[in-house]
Design an enzyme around this catalytic site. Structure first.
Site, PDB file in Angstrom:
ATOM      1  N   GLU A 132       0.834  -1.219   0.000  1.00  0.00           N
ATOM      2  CA  GLU A 132       0.000   0.000   0.000  1.00  0.00           C
ATOM      3  C   GLU A 132       0.864   1.263   0.000  1.00  0.00           C
ATOM      4  O   GLU A 132       0.552   2.259  -0.653  1.00  0.00           O
ATOM      5  CB  GLU A 132      -0.929  -0.059   1.229  1.00  0.00           C
ATOM      6  CG  GLU A 132      -1.541   1.235   1.677  1.00  0.00           C
ATOM      7  CD  GLU A 132      -2.615   1.745   0.732  1.00  0.00           C
ATOM      8  OE1 GLU A 132      -3.487   0.956   0.351  1.00  0.00           O
ATOM      9  OE2 GLU A 132      -2.556   2.931   0.393  1.00  0.00           O
ATOM     10  N   THR A 185      -3.393   9.853  -3.980  1.00  0.00           N
ATOM     11  CA  THR A 185      -3.386   9.824  -2.509  1.00  0.00           C
ATOM     12  C   THR A 185      -2.177  10.574  -1.930  1.00  0.00           C
ATOM     13  O   THR A 185      -2.311  11.319  -0.945  1.00  0.00           O
ATOM     14  CB  THR A 185      -3.406   8.369  -1.985  1.00  0.00           C
ATOM     15  OG1 THR A 185      -4.581   7.736  -2.470  1.00  0.00           O
ATOM     16  CG2 THR A 185      -3.409   8.306  -0.474  1.00  0.00           C
TER      17      THR A 185
HETATM   18  N1  HSE Z   1      -6.310   7.496   5.447  1.00  0.00           N
HETATM   19  C1  HSE Z   1      -5.789   7.652   4.124  1.00  0.00           C
HETATM   20  C2  HSE Z   1      -5.856   9.121   3.750  1.00  0.00           C
HETATM   21  C3  HSE Z   1      -6.599   6.828   3.168  1.00  0.00           C
HETATM   22  O1  HSE Z   1      -6.887   9.734   3.999  1.00  0.00           O
HETATM   23  O2  HSE Z   1      -4.892   9.650   3.214  1.00  0.00           O
HETATM   24  C4  HSE Z   1      -6.138   6.940   1.748  1.00  0.00           C
HETATM   25  O3  HSE Z   1      -7.061   6.255   0.920  1.00  0.00           O
END
Ligand code: HSE
Length: 311
Positions: A132, A185
């Site tokens: 990930e 992300t």
């Molecule tokens: N918790 C992570 C974020 C999830 O919000 O960056 C990314 O999908």
């Protein structure tokens, strides 16, 4: 297919769930990635891909979430086993519904299975997280843990890692609406401030506690009033055209709560029946249409199991 090959479905997931930035996530039944893994005679991992957005994903195993998760596992058990890995993307990359985690969870589970299960499901998590991290640039588990274990997961601590399964109330349904755009992300994490005001931290802690109690008591009203995010949503909402209207449309149609799924652009809502989830999905799709974005709604119960072995 015998013991040399395995086909497995990795599920999408919704992370953060508003009040649980980087520490709450749940798994959904659809969409998912289909992983086919076969042992090969030589060491190394050969990756091929198909499906949604596969051409934006690296096939270098060090830079591919599925490949990296398997490499991390092989390294931990000191194995030279090689694999052919095919990833059929049912979850578009950059969608905010755990595309990279679905591949990583299914790949690491599949490799472990073909190797005779040297590691337990719990022990696979750290290798899924290594996969990930390739996509998100951060070591967070709120997509990969629900993708691997199923259900609603609380990451109580990262160091040491402490992962807890939360109860899944009967009649809790999810809608995730994916507009036709992507958000990276890594970039969506970089725009977040490194510090939060104490007042916001206190409110977030209260909401997170309220949310977990709401799950324990199946108290949907408490869940709803706890689903407020002071950490990420205020900074990320502007990345999603029409976000506030989409959220309001879900609430108008009876959602328990609604927020950005992971780092977006998907927007999720919780509701108390599948029919309600479908109605909410339609309302959210219509709200995205008003700002010129086509979108797809995925309505499902919470998926409570690990990735399913299909063959
Ligand atoms: N918790 C992570 C974020 C999830 O919000 O960056 C990314 O999908």
């Amino acid at each position: 297919m015998g013991n040399n090959s395995i086909k497995i479905k990795g599920n999408a997931s919704v992370a953060n769930v508003s009040c649980g930035f980087d520490c709450i996530g749940y798994s959904i039944s659809d969409p998912g990635d289909i992983i086919t893994l076969s042992k090969k005679d030589m060491s190394g991992i050969d990756i091929s891909m198909s499906g949604f957005g596969f051409d934006s994903i690296s096939s270098n195993p060090e830079k591919n979430t599925g490949g990296k998760a398997v490499l991390s596992l092989l390294d931990a058990i000191d194995s030279q086993q090689g694999f052919k890995l095919h990833i059929e993307k049912g979850i578009p990359p950059g969608s905010g519904i755990g595309s990279s985690s679905a591949s990583a969870a299914a790949a690491v589970l599949g490799a472990n299975e073909l190797l005779g299960n040297p590691l337990s499901l719990d022990e696979l998590l750290i290798h899924g997280m290594a996969g990930e991290a390739v996509a998100s640039g951060g070591f967070h588990a709120d997509n990969i843990a629900p993708a691997l274990f199923g259900g609603i997961i609380l990451v109580r601590s990262y160091d040491p890692l402490d992962i807890l399964k939360l109860p899944v109330p009967d009649n809790l349904f999810s809608t995730a609406v994916l507009p036709n755009m992507t958000i990276n992300t890594k970039e969506a994490r970089e725009i977040l401030p490194k510090n939060v005001p104490l007042k916001n931290a206190v409110e977030q802690a209260g909401n997170l506690a309220g949310f977990t109690l709401g799950l324990h008591e199946s108290n949907f009203e408490l869940l709803g009033r706890s689903m407020i995010d002071h950490f990420a949503e205020p900074h990320r909402a502007k990345l999603i055209p029409g976000y506030n209207k989409v959220r309001q449309s879900a609430l108008d149609f009876g959602a328990i709560g609604c927020g950005i799924s992971g780092s977006g652009p998907s927007v999720f809502a919780l509701s108390n029946s599948l029919e309600k989830a479908e109605e909410i999905g339609k309302a959210m799709v219509n709200a995205f249409k008003i700002v010129g974005l086509k979108s797809t709604a995925y309505n499902s119960p919470i998926h409570t199991n690990p990735p399913k072995i299909l063959d």
